[in-house]
Scaffold this motif. Structure first.
Motif, short mmCIF file in Angstrom:
data_model
loop_
_atom_site.label_atom_id
_atom_site.label_comp_id
_atom_site.label_asym_id
_atom_site.label_seq_id
_atom_site.Cartn_x
_atom_site.Cartn_y
_atom_site.Cartn_z
N ARG A 48 41.25 42.14 38.16
CA ARG A 48 40.78 42.21 36.78
C ARG A 48 40.95 43.60 36.16
O ARG A 48 41.50 43.75 35.08
CB ARG A 48 39.31 41.79 36.70
CG ARG A 48 38.78 41.75 35.29
CD ARG A 48 37.39 41.10 35.23
NE ARG A 48 36.84 41.26 33.92
CZ ARG A 48 35.94 42.19 33.59
NH1 ARG A 48 35.48 43.00 34.52
NH2 ARG A 48 35.49 42.28 32.37
N ARG A 49 40.49 44.63 36.85
CA ARG A 49 40.51 45.98 36.29
C ARG A 49 41.76 46.78 36.67
O ARG A 49 42.10 47.73 35.98
CB ARG A 49 39.26 46.75 36.72
CG ARG A 49 37.99 46.16 36.16
CD ARG A 49 36.76 46.94 36.61
NE ARG A 49 35.54 46.30 36.20
CZ ARG A 49 34.83 46.66 35.13
NH1 ARG A 49 35.24 47.64 34.36
NH2 ARG A 49 33.72 46.03 34.84
N GLY A 50 42.41 46.44 37.76
CA GLY A 50 43.61 47.15 38.20
C GLY A 50 43.37 48.59 38.60
O GLY A 50 44.27 49.42 38.52
N TRP A 51 42.17 48.90 39.06
CA TRP A 51 41.85 50.28 39.45
C TRP A 51 42.55 50.66 40.75
O TRP A 51 42.84 51.82 40.99
CB TRP A 51 40.35 50.46 39.61
CG TRP A 51 39.59 50.47 38.32
CD1 TRP A 51 40.10 50.52 37.05
CD2 TRP A 51 38.18 50.43 38.17
NE1 TRP A 51 39.10 50.52 36.13
CE2 TRP A 51 37.89 50.47 36.79
CE3 TRP A 51 37.12 50.37 39.06
CZ2 TRP A 51 36.62 50.46 36.27
CZ3 TRP A 51 35.83 50.35 38.55
CH2 TRP A 51 35.59 50.40 37.17
N ILE A 52 42.75 49.69 41.61
CA ILE A 52 43.39 49.92 42.91
C ILE A 52 44.42 48.81 43.10
O ILE A 52 44.17 47.66 42.73
CB ILE A 52 42.35 49.89 44.05
CG1 ILE A 52 41.37 51.04 43.90
CG2 ILE A 52 43.02 49.95 45.41
CD1 ILE A 52 40.27 51.02 44.93
N ASP A 53 45.56 49.13 43.69
CA ASP A 53 46.54 48.09 43.98
C ASP A 53 46.24 47.43 45.33
O ASP A 53 45.42 47.93 46.10
CB ASP A 53 47.97 48.63 43.91
CG ASP A 53 48.24 49.72 44.94
OD1 ASP A 53 47.41 49.93 45.84
OD2 ASP A 53 49.29 50.36 44.84
N GLU A 54 46.91 46.32 45.59
CA GLU A 54 46.64 45.58 46.83
C GLU A 54 46.98 46.40 48.06
O GLU A 54 46.30 46.32 49.08
CB GLU A 54 47.42 44.28 46.85
CG GLU A 54 46.84 43.23 45.97
CD GLU A 54 47.51 41.89 46.14
OE1 GLU A 54 48.22 41.69 47.13
OE2 GLU A 54 47.31 41.04 45.25
N ARG A 55 48.02 47.20 47.97
CA ARG A 55 48.44 48.01 49.11
C ARG A 55 47.35 48.99 49.53
O ARG A 55 47.21 49.33 50.70
CB ARG A 55 49.73 48.75 48.76
CG ARG A 55 50.28 49.49 49.93
CD ARG A 55 51.67 49.99 49.65
NE ARG A 55 52.09 50.74 50.82
CZ ARG A 55 52.71 51.88 50.76
NH1 ARG A 55 53.04 52.39 49.61
NH2 ARG A 55 53.05 52.51 51.86
N SER A 56 46.59 49.48 48.59
CA SER A 56 45.48 50.39 48.90
C SER A 56 44.21 49.62 49.27
O SER A 56 43.41 50.10 50.08
CB SER A 56 45.18 51.28 47.69
OG SER A 56 46.28 52.09 47.39
N PHE A 57 44.02 48.45 48.68
CA PHE A 57 42.79 47.69 48.90
C PHE A 57 42.74 47.07 50.30
O PHE A 57 41.68 47.08 50.94
CB PHE A 57 42.67 46.57 47.85
CG PHE A 57 41.42 45.76 47.99
CD1 PHE A 57 40.22 46.20 47.45
CD2 PHE A 57 41.44 44.54 48.66
CE1 PHE A 57 39.06 45.45 47.58
CE2 PHE A 57 40.28 43.78 48.79
CZ PHE A 57 39.09 44.24 48.25
N LEU A 58 43.85 46.54 50.78
CA LEU A 58 43.84 45.81 52.05
C LEU A 58 43.41 46.66 53.25
O LEU A 58 42.62 46.20 54.07
CB LEU A 58 45.19 45.14 52.30
CG LEU A 58 45.50 43.98 51.35
CD1 LEU A 58 46.90 43.44 51.62
CD2 LEU A 58 44.47 42.87 51.45
N PRO A 59 43.87 47.92 53.37
CA PRO A 59 43.34 48.74 54.48
C PRO A 59 41.84 49.00 54.34
O PRO A 59 41.12 49.01 55.34
CB PRO A 59 44.13 50.05 54.38
CG PRO A 59 45.36 49.71 53.63
CD PRO A 59 44.97 48.60 52.70
N ASP A 60 41.37 49.20 53.12
CA ASP A 60 39.93 49.41 52.91
C ASP A 60 39.15 48.16 53.32
O ASP A 60 38.09 48.24 53.93
CB ASP A 60 39.63 49.77 51.46
CG ASP A 60 40.04 51.19 51.10
OD1 ASP A 60 40.35 51.98 52.02
OD2 ASP A 60 40.05 51.52 49.90
N LEU A 61 39.68 46.99 52.98
CA LEU A 61 39.04 45.73 53.36
C LEU A 61 38.97 45.61 54.88
O LEU A 61 37.93 45.28 55.44
CB LEU A 61 39.80 44.55 52.77
CG LEU A 61 39.31 43.15 53.16
CD1 LEU A 61 37.89 42.92 52.65
CD2 LEU A 61 40.26 42.09 52.64
#
Length: 191
Positions: A48-61
């Protein structure tokens, strides 16, 4: 070593104000339910907000799920850190927990008065079903976008079988499957 520095220095997609982070995570904390919090964070912050891309989000997850504690709160710390450093790592989980803290006090008082009614139990069953669906949807998205190889899908399926179907405790399953998964990823990277 270079890969670790690359991860730490990978910027968020957007420059975000601290107040915006506070309000987004306050909203997430007040509107997300149960174990599906990581899915809500993904939808709000990435889609929704596009603050982080998936490439950055998945390691955090992945890191948040491997740490003790609530996945959603762990993820809030990691996402807040990525967006605004140490201050963001404090503000995001604080905001995520402040609203629910107040809400649970109010709901507890109300439930003490009306908890014996059948309609209350029906509503809670419906909310639980929605959370299971959201968690399942998030898992499918993570597998499809983050690890399309058959071995990664097999590890995910084995985890679901052991924990979800057989009811084994998560920690022993994770301790057994994590080294296998890391070994496969290491071997794949060397190729």
């Amino acid at each position: 070593m270079n890969d670790a520095n690359e991860y730490d220095n990978r910027p968020a997609v957007a420059e975000v104000r601290l107040l915006a982070i506070f309000l987004a995570f306050l909203r997430l904390g007040c509107t997300s339910f149960g174990g599906g919090t990581a899915g809500w964070v993904y939808r709000e912050i990435v889609q929704r907000r596009g603050w982080i891309d998936e490439r950055s989000f998945l390691p955090d997850l992945a890191i948040g799920q491997g740490m003790p504690g609530s996945n959603g709160v762990n993820l809030a710390v990691l996402v807040g850190r990525r967006l605004k450093g140490g201050v963001g790592a404090f503000v995001a989980p604080f905001a995520m927990l402040a609203g629910p803290f107040a809400i649970i006090l109010i709901v507890g008082a109300i439930y003490g008065r009306v908890g014996d009614h059948r309609i209350v139990h029906a509503v809670l069953d419906g909310v639980a079903a929605a959370v299971v669906g959201l968690s399942f949807s998030t898992g499918i998205n993570v597998i499809a976008r983050g690890a399309p190889e058959i071995t990664s899908i097999a590890i995910a399926a084995l985890t679901v079988l052991c924990v979800g179907v057989l009811g084994w405790p998560l920690l022993p399953v994770m301790l057994g499957l994590a080294p296998i998964s890391v070994g496969i990823a290491f071997a794949r990277r060397r190729r």
